[in-house]
Scaffold this motif. Structure first.
Motif, short mmCIF file in Angstrom:
data_model
loop_
_atom_site.label_atom_id
_atom_site.label_comp_id
_atom_site.label_asym_id
_atom_site.label_seq_id
_atom_site.Cartn_x
_atom_site.Cartn_y
_atom_site.Cartn_z
N CYS A 24 36.36 30.47 45.59
CA CYS A 24 36.66 31.16 44.32
C CYS A 24 37.34 32.37 44.83
O CYS A 24 37.32 32.56 46.12
CB CYS A 24 35.66 31.43 43.26
N LEU A 25 38.10 33.23 44.15
CA LEU A 25 38.77 34.44 44.55
C LEU A 25 37.61 35.43 45.28
O LEU A 25 38.18 35.86 46.30
CB LEU A 25 39.38 35.18 43.49
N CYS A 26 36.44 35.70 44.87
CA CYS A 26 35.68 36.72 45.45
C CYS A 26 34.84 36.03 46.48
O CYS A 26 34.11 36.85 47.28
CB CYS A 26 34.44 37.09 44.40
N GLY A 27 35.06 34.61 46.91
CA GLY A 27 34.24 33.89 47.74
C GLY A 27 32.81 33.53 47.85
O GLY A 27 32.23 33.22 48.47
N GLN A 74 28.17 25.51 47.15
CA GLN A 74 27.41 26.75 47.72
C GLN A 74 27.65 27.56 46.90
O GLN A 74 28.74 28.28 46.91
CB GLN A 74 27.37 26.97 48.96
N ASP A 75 26.60 28.22 45.93
CA ASP A 75 26.81 29.32 45.18
C ASP A 75 25.63 30.58 45.60
O ASP A 75 24.85 30.85 45.15
CB ASP A 75 26.34 29.01 43.65
N THR A 76 26.42 31.03 46.80
CA THR A 76 25.86 32.19 47.62
C THR A 76 25.25 33.50 46.81
O THR A 76 24.23 34.02 47.01
CB THR A 76 26.61 32.56 48.80
N ALA A 77 26.14 34.04 45.69
CA ALA A 77 25.59 34.98 45.13
C ALA A 77 25.08 34.72 43.51
O ALA A 77 24.88 35.67 42.74
CB ALA A 77 26.65 36.15 44.86
N GLY A 78 24.92 33.45 43.19
CA GLY A 78 24.51 32.95 41.99
C GLY A 78 25.34 33.13 40.75
O GLY A 78 25.07 33.65 39.64
N CYS A 99 33.49 30.79 37.97
CA CYS A 99 32.87 32.04 38.67
C CYS A 99 32.84 32.95 37.90
O CYS A 99 33.60 33.32 37.23
CB CYS A 99 33.66 32.53 39.98
N SER A 100 31.41 33.76 37.53
CA SER A 100 31.41 34.72 36.51
C SER A 100 31.99 36.18 36.90
O SER A 100 32.04 36.91 36.03
CB SER A 100 29.80 34.71 35.96
#
Length: 163
Positions: A24-27, A74-78, A99-100
């Motif tokens: 996603c944009l924020c990674g 992989q959703d590293t930051a939830g 991505c929220s």
């Protein structure tokens, strides 16, 4: 900004012989497709329905329908959230994940396609050539015809548009 980074022509197909990863944009969300067949033929799916256009933020949604087992997320930051879309033409829900933080669409799943995931291809460095288009009756009059795709009048797998 490196303008070459976003140019798909700077990513030869051979770069993805074992699979492909996008973010996603924020990674915070990383999606890997583990499929050596990804670029061996037409694979993509374009959807022109209003819900997919809204989710993509564009005139068409570029998707890849593949087996869930071939996809690692992989959703590293939830930040992965899901919108349950019940306002569909089929009456069947579509669960649209995004991505929220940055709003980037990631994937959709639907009970109509068990064991499959519909990946939103804008997050990847290169997109396989589309093999089919859904809801072609909803295309804008100015859209060019994409030669060689199977065109469904409405939902994929339904009535085909004769060329």
């Amino acid at each position: 900004m490196n303008s070459l980074k976003g140019d798909p022509k700077n990513h030869p197909v051979a770069e993805f012989e074992h699979g492909m990863t996008g973010t996603c944009l924020c990674g915070s969300i990383r999606v890997t497709i583990n499929d050596p067949e990804l670029f061996t033929g037409r694979r993509g799916h374009l959807c022109h329905c209003s819900n997919c256009r809204k989710a993509a933020g564009s005139f068409v949604s570029a998707n890849l329908i593949t087996d869930e087992e071939k996809v690692e997320i992989q959703d590293t930051a939830g930040t992965l959230k899901t919108y349950n879309d019940y306002d569909t033409s089929s009456g069947n829900p579509v669960f649209r994940s995004f991505c929220s933080v940055d709003g980037n669409p990631i994937k959709s799943v639907t009970p109509l396609s068990p064991g499959k995931v519909i990946l939103k291809m804008g997050i990847f460095p290169r997109i396989p050539e589309p093999e089919m288009e859904g809801f072609v009756m909803h295309k804008h009059p100015w859209e060019a015809d994409l030669k060689g795709t199977v065109k469904y009048k409405f939902a994929r797998g339904g009535e085909k548009l004769e060329e």
